[in-house]
Enzyme design. Sequence first.
Site, PDB file in Angstrom:
ATOM      1  N   TYR A 139     -12.240  -0.030  13.032  1.00 54.52           N
ATOM      2  CA  TYR A 139     -10.858   0.293  12.652  1.00 54.52           C
ATOM      3  C   TYR A 139      -9.925   0.075  13.840  1.00 54.52           C
ATOM      4  O   TYR A 139      -8.865  -0.557  13.707  1.00 54.52           O
ATOM      5  CB  TYR A 139     -10.777   1.734  12.166  1.00 54.52           C
ATOM      6  CG  TYR A 139      -9.372   2.244  11.939  1.00 54.52           C
ATOM      7  CD1 TYR A 139      -8.668   1.879  10.780  1.00 54.52           C
ATOM      8  CD2 TYR A 139      -8.746   3.077  12.859  1.00 54.52           C
ATOM      9  CE1 TYR A 139      -7.373   2.354  10.562  1.00 54.52           C
ATOM     10  CE2 TYR A 139      -7.452   3.550  12.638  1.00 54.52           C
ATOM     11  CZ  TYR A 139      -6.769   3.181  11.494  1.00 54.52           C
ATOM     12  OH  TYR A 139      -5.497   3.648  11.285  1.00 54.52           O
ATOM     13  N   GLY A 182       0.982   8.574   0.691  1.00 55.06           N
ATOM     14  CA  GLY A 182       0.875   8.635   2.135  1.00 55.06           C
ATOM     15  C   GLY A 182       2.075   8.093   2.888  1.00 55.06           C
ATOM     16  O   GLY A 182       3.218   8.188   2.440  1.00 55.06           O
ATOM     17  N   ILE A 183       1.797   7.527   4.064  1.00 54.64           N
ATOM     18  CA  ILE A 183       2.862   6.987   4.905  1.00 54.64           C
ATOM     19  C   ILE A 183       3.622   5.895   4.171  1.00 54.64           C
ATOM     20  O   ILE A 183       4.855   5.805   4.256  1.00 54.64           O
ATOM     21  CB  ILE A 183       2.281   6.448   6.223  1.00 54.64           C
ATOM     22  CG1 ILE A 183       1.759   7.604   7.093  1.00 54.64           C
ATOM     23  CG2 ILE A 183       3.318   5.642   6.999  1.00 54.64           C
ATOM     24  CD1 ILE A 183       0.995   7.161   8.330  1.00 54.64           C
ATOM     25  N   GLY A 184       2.914   5.051   3.433  1.00 61.35           N
ATOM     26  CA  GLY A 184       3.570   3.963   2.710  1.00 61.35           C
ATOM     27  C   GLY A 184       4.600   4.463   1.722  1.00 61.35           C
ATOM     28  O   GLY A 184       5.717   3.934   1.645  1.00 61.35           O
ATOM     29  N   GLY A 235       0.809  -1.211   0.000  1.00 64.52           N
ATOM     30  CA  GLY A 235       0.000   0.000   0.000  1.00 64.52           C
ATOM     31  C   GLY A 235       0.838   1.255   0.000  1.00 64.52           C
ATOM     32  O   GLY A 235       0.627   2.165   0.810  1.00 64.52           O
ATOM     33  N   SER A 236       1.806   1.337  -0.928  1.00 64.91           N
ATOM     34  CA  SER A 236       2.834   2.376  -0.836  1.00 64.91           C
ATOM     35  C   SER A 236       2.853   3.367  -1.990  1.00 64.91           C
ATOM     36  O   SER A 236       3.882   3.979  -2.268  1.00 64.91           O
ATOM     37  CB  SER A 236       4.210   1.711  -0.713  1.00 64.91           C
ATOM     38  OG  SER A 236       4.412   0.756  -1.743  1.00 64.91           O
ATOM     39  N   THR A 237       1.738   3.561  -2.652  1.00 60.39           N
ATOM     40  CA  THR A 237       1.728   4.524  -3.763  1.00 60.39           C
ATOM     41  C   THR A 237       1.569   5.958  -3.281  1.00 60.39           C
ATOM     42  O   THR A 237       1.794   6.900  -4.041  1.00 60.39           O
ATOM     43  CB  THR A 237       0.610   4.201  -4.769  1.00 60.39           C
ATOM     44  OG1 THR A 237      -0.658   4.202  -4.092  1.00 60.39           O
ATOM     45  CG2 THR A 237       0.843   2.843  -5.420  1.00 60.39           C
TER      46      THR A 237
END
Length: 258
Positions: free
Chosen positions: A149, A18-20, A14-16
């Site tokens: 969540y 934000g934090i990723g 999930g790194s496209t």
Amino acid sequence: MKIDLSGKSALVTGSTEGIGFAIAKGLHEAGAAVVVNGRTQAKVDAAVAKLGGSARGRAIDLSTAEGVAALAKVEPAFDIVVNNLGIFQPVDFFEADDEVWERHWQVNVMASVRVARAYLPGMAAKGWGRVLFLSSESGLNIPVEMIHYGVSKTADIAVARGLAKRMAGTGVTVNSILPGPTLSEGVAEMLKQEVAAGKTVEQAGADFVKAHRSSSIIGRLATVEEVANMAVYIASPLASATTGAALRVDGGTVDSIV
């Protein structure tokens, strides 16, 4: 202190953005050969282009068992795995149906479980490895507006702790990282109405923290780079004595001394 990850391979799920993406960028700048992951080819390609160098991408939906199996087939081994993939959706408990709970469980917990299961044996065989679970301060301080969540993020902490003990003696460490409110693209989208009304995104973020995370000591949103700095250190050889830990980058939001 110099972090050198030359010769190490790393996956950030999930790194496209934000934090990723910030973690992928930090690992890449430290010398690791980074694989960026996302669901769409266009976003993966864009992220890889920003990183340049040896970075490459895999557009695979890891929220399913089939997706993780497909990734493991084309990328059979990594030295570093950062389980960053996650979703959040504010929904009141009495409005959150089984589908909401199941979706958060599959994306926020089971995707990371499956990825860890795929890559930990290879790390153990090599005698070195790092696995990081991106949890949240919400895993300790369950948010009333999205209990589903918070529960999923508590589970991430528990899985990481259990796996750290399971990998004892192998040279592999497993930890969880607990960001607090962070200025990612998703949070910026949540604040867009206030920004449209004339606030800067930083002002809107500080107001959100004051209203909804009043225990924050820094009194603002963290940057994605601040969270990534912790992840890069924990992924490095310098953090060899840190395992089974829930490491907070929460700006002091969780009111605890441990």
